[in-house]
Structures are given as structure tokens and as C-alpha cells.
Design an enzyme around this catalytic site. Structure first.
Site, PDB file in Angstrom:
ATOM      1  N   ASP A 263       0.832  -1.206   0.000  1.00  0.00           N
ATOM      2  CA  ASP A 263       0.000   0.000   0.000  1.00  0.00           C
ATOM      3  C   ASP A 263       0.869   1.261   0.000  1.00  0.00           C
ATOM      4  O   ASP A 263       1.834   1.370   0.752  1.00  0.00           O
ATOM      5  CB  ASP A 263      -0.896   0.032   1.232  1.00  0.00           C
ATOM      6  CG  ASP A 263      -1.875  -1.124   1.286  1.00  0.00           C
ATOM      7  OD1 ASP A 263      -1.561  -2.189   0.738  1.00  0.00           O
ATOM      8  OD2 ASP A 263      -2.950  -0.949   1.877  1.00  0.00           O
TER       9      ASP A 263
ATOM     10  N   ASP B  38      -4.013  -0.258  -3.598  1.00  0.00           N
ATOM     11  CA  ASP B  38      -4.197   0.859  -2.665  1.00  0.00           C
ATOM     12  C   ASP B  38      -3.187   1.968  -2.944  1.00  0.00           C
ATOM     13  O   ASP B  38      -2.376   2.348  -2.094  1.00  0.00           O
ATOM     14  CB  ASP B  38      -4.101   0.391  -1.214  1.00  0.00           C
ATOM     15  CG  ASP B  38      -5.415  -0.201  -0.714  1.00  0.00           C
ATOM     16  OD1 ASP B  38      -6.323  -0.417  -1.546  1.00  0.00           O
ATOM     17  OD2 ASP B  38      -5.536  -0.442   0.497  1.00  0.00           O
TER      18      ASP B  38
ATOM     19  N   HIS C  18      -1.068   4.521  -0.606  1.00  0.00           N
ATOM     20  CA  HIS C  18      -2.083   5.433  -0.066  1.00  0.00           C
ATOM     21  C   HIS C  18      -1.716   6.912  -0.231  1.00  0.00           C
ATOM     22  O   HIS C  18      -1.715   7.689   0.732  1.00  0.00           O
ATOM     23  CB  HIS C  18      -2.352   5.125   1.407  1.00  0.00           C
ATOM     24  CG  HIS C  18      -3.287   3.974   1.611  1.00  0.00           C
ATOM     25  ND1 HIS C  18      -4.591   3.994   1.159  1.00  0.00           N
ATOM     26  CD2 HIS C  18      -3.112   2.771   2.198  1.00  0.00           C
ATOM     27  CE1 HIS C  18      -5.175   2.852   1.476  1.00  0.00           C
ATOM     28  NE2 HIS C  18      -4.308   2.090   2.092  1.00  0.00           N
TER      29      HIS C  18
ATOM     30  N   ASN D 239      -8.538  -2.658  -2.620  1.00  0.00           N
ATOM     31  CA  ASN D 239      -9.915  -2.305  -2.261  1.00  0.00           C
ATOM     32  C   ASN D 239     -10.169  -0.804  -2.315  1.00  0.00           C
ATOM     33  O   ASN D 239     -11.326  -0.369  -2.315  1.00  0.00           O
ATOM     34  CB  ASN D 239     -10.255  -2.843  -0.866  1.00  0.00           C
ATOM     35  CG  ASN D 239      -9.453  -2.192   0.238  1.00  0.00           C
ATOM     36  OD1 ASN D 239      -8.223  -2.128   0.172  1.00  0.00           O
ATOM     37  ND2 ASN D 239     -10.120  -1.704   1.264  1.00  0.00           N
ATOM     38  N   HIS D 240      -9.104   0.020  -2.396  1.00  0.00           N
ATOM     39  CA  HIS D 240      -9.296   1.465  -2.516  1.00  0.00           C
ATOM     40  C   HIS D 240      -9.256   1.939  -3.964  1.00  0.00           C
ATOM     41  O   HIS D 240      -9.425   3.142  -4.207  1.00  0.00           O
ATOM     42  CB  HIS D 240      -8.248   2.217  -1.691  1.00  0.00           C
ATOM     43  CG  HIS D 240      -8.591   2.294  -0.235  1.00  0.00           C
ATOM     44  ND1 HIS D 240      -9.234   3.377   0.327  1.00  0.00           N
ATOM     45  CD2 HIS D 240      -8.402   1.405   0.771  1.00  0.00           C
ATOM     46  CE1 HIS D 240      -9.408   3.170   1.612  1.00  0.00           C
ATOM     47  NE2 HIS D 240      -8.907   1.973   1.914  1.00  0.00           N
TER      48      HIS D 240
ATOM     49  N   HIS E 140      -2.680  -4.629   2.426  1.00  0.00           N
ATOM     50  CA  HIS E 140      -4.000  -4.377   3.034  1.00  0.00           C
ATOM     51  C   HIS E 140      -3.959  -3.992   4.503  1.00  0.00           C
ATOM     52  O   HIS E 140      -4.913  -3.421   5.014  1.00  0.00           O
ATOM     53  CB  HIS E 140      -4.873  -5.613   2.841  1.00  0.00           C
ATOM     54  CG  HIS E 140      -6.341  -5.386   3.057  1.00  0.00           C
ATOM     55  ND1 HIS E 140      -7.003  -4.261   2.610  1.00  0.00           N
ATOM     56  CD2 HIS E 140      -7.285  -6.150   3.655  1.00  0.00           C
ATOM     57  CE1 HIS E 140      -8.279  -4.356   2.916  1.00  0.00           C
ATOM     58  NE2 HIS E 140      -8.471  -5.477   3.559  1.00  0.00           N
TER      59      HIS E 140
ATOM     60  N   ASP F 292      -6.090   7.502  -1.815  1.00  0.00           N
ATOM     61  CA  ASP F 292      -6.855   7.711  -0.572  1.00  0.00           C
ATOM     62  C   ASP F 292      -5.926   7.959   0.610  1.00  0.00           C
ATOM     63  O   ASP F 292      -4.830   7.424   0.698  1.00  0.00           O
ATOM     64  CB  ASP F 292      -7.791   6.542  -0.259  1.00  0.00           C
ATOM     65  CG  ASP F 292      -9.104   6.632  -1.011  1.00  0.00           C
ATOM     66  OD1 ASP F 292      -9.479   7.743  -1.428  1.00  0.00           O
ATOM     67  OD2 ASP F 292      -9.762   5.587  -1.199  1.00  0.00           O
ATOM     68  N   ARG F 293      -6.443   8.777   1.538  1.00  0.00           N
ATOM     69  CA  ARG F 293      -5.810   9.139   2.804  1.00  0.00           C
ATOM     70  C   ARG F 293      -4.616  10.079   2.623  1.00  0.00           C
ATOM     71  O   ARG F 293      -4.539  11.088   3.299  1.00  0.00           O
ATOM     72  CB  ARG F 293      -5.401   7.892   3.591  1.00  0.00           C
ATOM     73  CG  ARG F 293      -6.596   7.051   4.049  1.00  0.00           C
ATOM     74  CD  ARG F 293      -6.180   6.052   5.126  1.00  0.00           C
ATOM     75  NE  ARG F 293      -7.353   5.402   5.675  1.00  0.00           N
ATOM     76  CZ  ARG F 293      -7.787   4.201   5.305  1.00  0.00           C
ATOM     77  NH1 ARG F 293      -7.132   3.524   4.361  1.00  0.00           N
ATOM     78  NH2 ARG F 293      -8.858   3.671   5.845  1.00  0.00           N
TER      79      ARG F 293
ATOM     80  N   HIS G 146      -4.037  -8.341  -3.130  1.00  0.00           N
ATOM     81  CA  HIS G 146      -4.073  -7.250  -2.169  1.00  0.00           C
ATOM     82  C   HIS G 146      -4.477  -7.705  -0.775  1.00  0.00           C
ATOM     83  O   HIS G 146      -3.827  -7.359   0.215  1.00  0.00           O
ATOM     84  CB  HIS G 146      -5.029  -6.155  -2.641  1.00  0.00           C
ATOM     85  CG  HIS G 146      -5.083  -4.993  -1.697  1.00  0.00           C
ATOM     86  ND1 HIS G 146      -4.039  -4.112  -1.551  1.00  0.00           N
ATOM     87  CD2 HIS G 146      -6.043  -4.589  -0.818  1.00  0.00           C
ATOM     88  CE1 HIS G 146      -4.350  -3.205  -0.639  1.00  0.00           C
ATOM     89  NE2 HIS G 146      -5.551  -3.469  -0.176  1.00  0.00           N
TER      90      HIS G 146
ATOM     91  N   ARG H  38     -13.697  -5.230   9.697  1.00  0.00           N
ATOM     92  CA  ARG H  38     -13.823  -4.436   8.471  1.00  0.00           C
ATOM     93  C   ARG H  38     -15.252  -4.413   7.959  1.00  0.00           C
ATOM     94  O   ARG H  38     -15.622  -3.514   7.204  1.00  0.00           O
ATOM     95  CB  ARG H  38     -12.909  -5.000   7.387  1.00  0.00           C
ATOM     96  CG  ARG H  38     -11.421  -4.851   7.663  1.00  0.00           C
ATOM     97  CD  ARG H  38     -10.620  -5.244   6.443  1.00  0.00           C
ATOM     98  NE  ARG H  38      -9.198  -5.298   6.690  1.00  0.00           N
ATOM     99  CZ  ARG H  38      -8.358  -4.267   6.552  1.00  0.00           C
ATOM    100  NH1 ARG H  38      -8.826  -3.102   6.182  1.00  0.00           N
ATOM    101  NH2 ARG H  38      -7.064  -4.407   6.783  1.00  0.00           N
TER     102      ARG H  38
END
Length: 747
Positions: A243, A272, A245, A304-305, A445, A275-276, A356, A418
């Protein structure tokens, strides 16, 4: 200065005065003598003799060893210059210091684990909200399939033509960089993008070049299989990153330390990307450009993002809107195309699976390879095709490899933290590897303190490449280099190392703790009124104070976060005593400016739902059974009957019907699409206005004891604001600390 030391002070008789622990100026040597004198003394035979306050059974093992070996007699020799009692005091002092150090280390580790638990539980709870919301939509679609064909037409027509349409882009205002990108993308374009993106200002490409990269990447990704084959036959090694991110600094550190991709240096990026973080768009564009420049050396897996539904909640859509306000809709449409054609995983040398999340006991790679992944623009909002309901087994296969996590215990159970995917145990891993003839699995993840982790007898490797993920100094990032024999070697790093070097350990822990408290307080604000109501129920005397047990029970009952609330009491209710909690200080903290500003910067579930209107349009079409473009009260009632039968909730049928009537804003007895969408927006707006009104009302409705200025709360809020202030700089990939980790020690 030495005269001020208590060891050198004298009383009126000229004798040196003994030191005291309470004396702030006492030195360490005097305290060591005091501690040694207060403990055991030697008897006539040279053996330890217990004092009245302490028995011989409490003697430390180190002291017993000292006396049993005869070292005490050895120190009695005149040449040593140390008496038996002085030697014993020295040993006792060492034991005392050792115990103090161990207690300090234990407290520090407890604080670290507490902060880590806050971050992870908040992250999982937020994802659970998102997953549960769209599970509701999917269940609604499942039980009301009459609009399946219309929904598919609505979604399908837009996506078929988006790559073929002519760009309808307009000029953006502001600091657009004068950098030209053209096809085919080569190494010089990569160097140009890195130089542009790493700058604090002037780092925006012209929108036509953004669209160019996204369109060409989507066209190329569309030709790839669901599971990409990766080989070390030519390169003799491969690098796997987890990730990112939106952490562009970490991506540049990896490329700086490990080199750009090439036929001899291939990469697998395991999802991923966005995001964030604040540089998600730059990370995505750079990765896609690397893929276009080195298509045989860069493999991109979907996480998943990589999902517009998640992006609406976790900041990426807002990032694109802020950077390209006049073209964001078009750019986001291209990004959706990239998402839907990203491969679902990779297999290295037919022996190592790279996905992932993970897998479940029902995961079949053969089935995953045969899925038409282009249907899944959003994994959380599965489409319907050709008027037929989507195969739920097929959808679950994708969901499990994106969202699942390993667990230490046996079995395969739903991931309740989750709200999506599963927890899979060592037995599930063994069966999966044996069934598909694999050696081990690399997944991402999950954020790990050291950037990587082994589980299930080293058959599951988690890799996470975003350092400083929660806050500065919160964790390290890592990537894996695998040789031709598939032996993993980890490179652990932390970006912006100069920022952490300037901080003491206490300052780093303060930053991490403040970030954790800030995130927790923002989450608690969603339940602000409910918390106050529950606190008041426990405060029968309306004094503003409740017991610690009641405070902890209320916090867990309302938030459902599973946190160690007793340890957090001093932080969330500062300045209270050890017997009772002033719960108004907890509520005051939630109303401080730093928490209100953080809440305004975030995105609520309702904001995300309204921003991602495709889901609401799909629900509207399902309820509109006669395809008239309007929902009548009878159609609402039919939908409510199905909801009550298949998805019972907190509201009765009468209450739900009344809410449906309220959606009819013009009073014509029907609800069209605009009214349906507007009802969601107005509902959330009303909720926020009600919260602001409650804040103003509380200032006059509290007892006198609670109306005084809450200085501890103000000090805590100022500390949080200071510690969480982020100052952006140009990214310097050389400003990092990295080291190679021995895989044997990592296990």
C-alpha cells in the site's frame, strides 16, 4: 554548583546530610546509597539477613548469585578498595535501575500499543461503515430485481464510450506546469514527471496530459488477464511494493533506493495507490506512466481502494476536485476506467500468489481468471448484467481477495472488524496453497509497524510500503526483493527522516498520540449527542461527574470501538481525579476548534453517499417499478414490505412510510429523482445544523460546576493542534533511512 547537591550539604554539626528521594536536587549516587541501605544487610556470617520490612525471599536472583559465587569476599580485599556492604549496595542499585528501566519500557510499549489500537480500530470501523452501507444496497438489489436491466443500461452506456469520446477539457486556473507529455511515454518523461510531482508548488500537469495518461493506461490494462504472470527468468529478481495510499514521498524513496523499472528490475505494485494521503493523483499518474513506459516490467494489482465508492469517503475524489476543479468529472470518469481494468492479482513463477487482501476457503483462482472484471467499476456496488442478477459467488470471489485478512486461529470466519471479506487461518492457507500448488502468498492491506510481517509459518507475507502512515514516526515502510529462488529480502525505510531525527522520542510519541486522539475525537463527534444523553443517565445528581466504570461503559456502548477506555480516561477527560470522571470535559474536547476543523475536513458516510450518486440512482430505478421516472407511495410501500421481510431494522413500517412522504418536496404525491437525491442531502444538512444548535444550547444548560473554563481541555486541544500541524515541503527522496532486513530475523 556542587554545593547545591544534597550529597555535599552539611547540617549544623558539620556532618554531611543524607539524601532524600523527595528532594528534587538529590543526585543519583545518594539515591543509590539510600536504596541499598533500606534493603537487606549482611549478617555476622556474611550471608544476607532480612530486615523487619523485607524478608529474604524478596532478594533478587542477581544478588543471590553475587553472594553464592563468593564475589562478596573477593571485593573485601584491600586492593579492590570496596567493602562488602558497598559492593552489595552497588548491586542493589543496579537492580533498582534495571527495574526502573523495565517499568519505563513497559509503559512506553503500552502507550505505543494503545495508540496503534486506536488507529487500527478507527480505520476498520470506518471501512465497516462503508461496507455495511453498500451491503444494504446489494441486498436491496437482490430482493428487488425488477430494475436490473435498466440499471445495467444506465451504467454500461457511459463506460463503453468514455475511452472513445473526444476530450472535452477546459483550461485550469492557477499554477499549471509547462511540461509536455507525449506518446509513447519513455524514461525521459518519467524523469520529468518525478521532477514536477516532487515540488510543493507548481506540481499540476495540464489536464490534457492527465487525460492522456489515464486513457492510454486504461486501454492497455484492458488487454491484460485477471491474474498477471510474472517471471524472474530474465531479471533473476523482482520487487514487490504494498500500500502507498497517496504517499508520493514513499514511492520516490522506493524508486531512488531500488532504481527505476527495467527488464532486469521488474516491479509489482500491490494495490491501494490512493486515498488518505494528499498526493494520490500524482502516485496514480506516476505508476501508470511507469507501466506505459515499461509494460513488461511493471505489474499493477487492484486494491480495495481502487474503487470510486471508497474514494468518495477517504478523500481521493475531493483531492481530484481541488486540483482540477473545472475538469474533475472527466478525469474521474477516466480513473474509473483504469480501476475496472486493473488486474486482480499476480502469480510469480507459478509459485507465489500476490493479491491485495487474501483469500477464503472458497476462493478459486480458476474462477477468478474467468471473471469479466470490466463489470466491476466498483467492488462495493456490483453491477447487474443483461437484465439478470449478478452471480453472487463470482462477486464474493473478488471481494474476498480484496478485503480479507489472516488470523492466528484456525478456520475461516466473516471479518467483523472491516465488515467485509473474511479472516482466514493457517489451515485455510495450507489448503489453499496445496490446492493451487503454491509456495506462499504475498499480500498487503494492513499497516504493520515495521512495514512487513510473517504469518502462518511464513506462508503469508504482509508488505506495507507507506511509512508515517498514521502520523510522523508511527510506522516504517518496506518492500520485498525476491531472487530467482523466491527467497524474500526486505528493505525497510522511513521517508522524511530529517523531520523525525530532530525530534526526541518523547516528541515523536506525543505526535503519534495527538494524531490518534484527534482521529478518535472526530469519530466520537458522530455520536456527540448520544454520548451526552448516556452520560446524563448515569449522572442522577446532575453534578457533571460519573464513576470511571460508568464512563467506560458509556464510551464502549456508544462508539463500539473496543478500545482500552480506562487507559484513555486521562486523555479524553483531562484533569479529573482517580475516582470520578468529569464527563463534560470529554464533551468539551469534542467541541474544540481543532476537532471541529478536522471533522469539517473529513467526509461523512452521508457525504460519500451523496457524492457517489450512481448508487442512489440505482436504488431509485429499482424502487420505480413501472419505469415512470417517479416513485409513488404504493411503490414505496412495496419496497418497504420487502425491506421489513428481508432486512429488518430499527424503524417500523409506519415510520419508514412517513419518511418517504417527507421526500415529496413539492407535494404532488410522487417523488422524482431530484427530490430523492435532495432528500439525502437535506437530511445530512439538517443533522449538522442540529449539532451546531446543540453546541450553543449546551452552554446555558449545564450545572455551575461545568460552566467554568476547562483549562486541561484547552491545553490538550492546543497540544493536539500543535502536534498534528503538517508543513509541506518539496519531496527529497534522498531524505530517508533504509536498511536491509535479514528474513531469518524477521520471522
Amino acid at each position: 554548583m556542587l554545593r547545591s547537591c544534597v550529597c555535599l550539604r552539611t547540617d549544623d554539626g558539620g556532618k554531611r546530610r543524607s539524601s532524600s528521594v523527595e528532594d528534587a536536587s538529590s543526585c543519583r549516587s545518594s539515591e543509590i546509597e539510600r536504596v541499598g541501605a533500606s534493603m537487606q544487610t549482611l549478617g555476622p556470617n556474611g550471608q544476607p539477613q532480612a530486615t523487619a520490612a523485607q524478608t529474604s525471599t524478596r532478594a533478587s536472583s542477581l544478588l543471590q548469585l553475587f553472594q553464592r559465587r563468593g564475589w562478596c569476599k573477593h571485593f573485601r580485599k584491600p586492593l579492590r578498595g570496596m567493602s562488602a556492604s558497598r559492593a552489595e549496595k552497588t548491586i542493589r542499585a543496579a537492580i533498582f535501575i534495571q527495574k526502573w528501566y523495565r517499568r519505563h519500557q513497559a509503559r512506553r510499549e503500552m502507550q505505543r500499543r494503545c495508540n496503534w489500537q486506536i488507529f487500527q480500530n478507527l480505520e476498520y470501523a470506518s471501512e465497516q461503515d462503508q461496507a455495511e452501507l453498500y451491503k444494504f444496497f446489494n441486498d436491496l438489489i437482490k430482493h428487488m430485481p425488477q430494475a436490473a436491466g435498466r440499471k445495467n443500461q444506465y451504467q454500461g452506456s457511459a463506460h463503453v464510450s468514455v475511452l472513445e469520446e473526444k476530450d472535452d477539457l477546459v483550461e485550469e486556473f492557477g499554477d499549471i506546469v509547462n511540461a509536455k507529455i507525449e506518446l509513447p511515454i519513455r524514461k525521459n518523461h518519467i524523469d520529468l514527471l518525478i521532477d514536477v510531482f516532487r515540488k510543493k508548488r507548481g506540481n499540476r500537469l495540464h489536464p490534457k496530459y492527465v487525460a492522456l495518461i489515464l486513457r492510454e493506461a486504461a486501454k492497455s490494462l484492458k488487454q491484460l488477464p485477471n491474474i498477471s504472470p510474472v517471471s524472474t527468468a530474465v531479471s533473476q529478481q523482482v520487487t514487490v511494493c504494498g500500500d502507498l495510499h497517496g504517499k508520493l514521498d514513499d514511492l520516490l524513496v522506493v524508486l531512488h533506493k531500488n532504481g527505476l523499472p527495467s527488464s532486469s528490475n521488474p516491479y509489482v505494485f500491490n494495490g491501494d495507490f490512493v486515498d488518505r494521503g494528499k498526493r494520490g493523483l500524482e502516485v496514480l499518474l506516476l505508476l501508470l506512466s511507469l507501466y506505459l513506459a515499461f509494460p513488461q516490467a511493471v505489474f499493477l494489482n487492484r486494491g480495495n481502494h481502487e474503487d470510486s465508492v471508497m474514494n468518495a469517503r477517504y478523500g481521493f475524489i475531493r483531492e481530484v476536485e481541488s486540483k482540477y476543479p473545472r475538469n474533475h468529472k472527466r478525469i474521474l470518469a477516466f480513473i474509473d476506467e483504469v480501476y475496472r481494468w486493473l488486474p486482480l492479482g499476480s502469480v510469480l513463477n507459478s509459485r507465489v500468489l500476490i493479491v491485495h487482501g487474501g483469500f477464503s476457503d472458497s476462493t478459486s483462482l480458476d474462477l477468478i481468471k474467468s471473471i469479466d472484471r470490466g463489470k466491476y467499476v466498483s467492488i462495493l456496488r456490483p453491477p447487474l448484467t443483461d437484465g439478470e442478477p449478478l452471480d453472487k459467488t463470482e462477486w464474493q470471489q473478488i471481494f474476498d481477495i480484496m478485503w480479507s485478512d489472516p488470523q492466528a486461529t484456525m478456520g475461516c470466519v466473516p471479518n467483523t472488524l472491516r465488515g467485509a471479506g473474511v479472516w482466514f487461518g493457517p489451515d485455510v492457507t495450507d489448503n489453499f496453497l496445496q490446492r493451487h500448488r503454491l509456495s506462499y502468498v504475498i499480500r498487503s492491506h494492513e499497516c504493520k509497524p515495521n512495514g512487513h510481517e510473517f504469518m502462518h509459518d511464513n506462508k503469508i507475507i504482509t508488505i506495507f510500503s507507506a511509512s508515517n502512515y498514521y502520523a510522523i514516526g508511527s510506522n516504517k515502510g518496506a518492500y520485498i526483493r525476491l531472487n530467482n529462488q523466491l527467497m524474500p529480502h526486505f528493505v525497510q525505510y522511513i521517508s522524511a527522516a530529517s523531520q523525525t531525527k530532530r525530534l526526541s522520542f518523547k516528541q515523536r510519541m506525543g505526535i503519534v498520540e495527538s494524531s490518534a486522539l484527534k482521529e478518535l475525537a472526530v469519530r466520537m463527534r458522530d455520536h456527540r449527542d448520544e454520548l451526552e444523553d448516556e452520560f446524563r443517565k448515569c449522572d442522577t445528581k446532575d453534578s457533571g461527574y460519573i464513576s470511571i466504570s460508568n464512563w467506560c461503559l458509556v464510551m464502549e456502548k456508544v462508539t463500539k470501538l473496543g478500545l482500552p477506555w480506562r487507559l484513555l480516561r486521562d486523555k479524553l477527560a483531562p484533569g479529573t481525579d482517580s475516582q470520578k470522571v468529569n464527563y463534560y470535559r470529554t464533551l468539551d474536547l469534542l467541541d474544540t476548534d481543532v476537532i471541529l476543523e478536522a471533522e469539517a475536513d473529513g467526509t461523512s458516510v452521508m457525504d460519500a453517499l451523496y457524492a457517489n450518486k450512481a448508487s442512489l440512482v440505482a436504488i431509485f430505478n429499482i424502487i420505480d417499478a413501472d419505469n415512470s421516472g417517479e416513485i409513488t407511495l404504493d411503490e414505496f410501500e412495496t419496497a418497504i414490505d420487502l425491506l421489513v421481510a428481508h432486512m429488518p431494522g430499527a424503524y417500523s413500517k409506519a415510520e419508514m412510510l412517513e419518511k418517504c412522504r417527507m421526500m415529496d418536496l413539492n407535494g404532488d404525491g410522487k417523488v422524482d429523482l431530484n427530490e430523492f437525491l435532495e432528500a439525502f442531502r437535506l437530511s445530512d444538512l439538517h443533522r449538522k445544523q442540529q449539532q451546531d444548535e446543540n453546541i450553543r444550547r449546551r452552554s446555558t444548560g449545564r450545572p455551575v460546576a461545568a460552566k467554568t473554563a476547562s483549562d486541561p481541555v484547552t491545553l490538550l486541544a492546543d497540544k493536539i493542534s500543535k502536534n498534528t500541524l503538517v508543513v509541506e515541503h518539496d519531496i527529497d527522496p534522498t531524505d530517508c533511512e533504509a536498511k536491509v532486513i535479514d528474513p531469518k530475523k524477521s520471522t
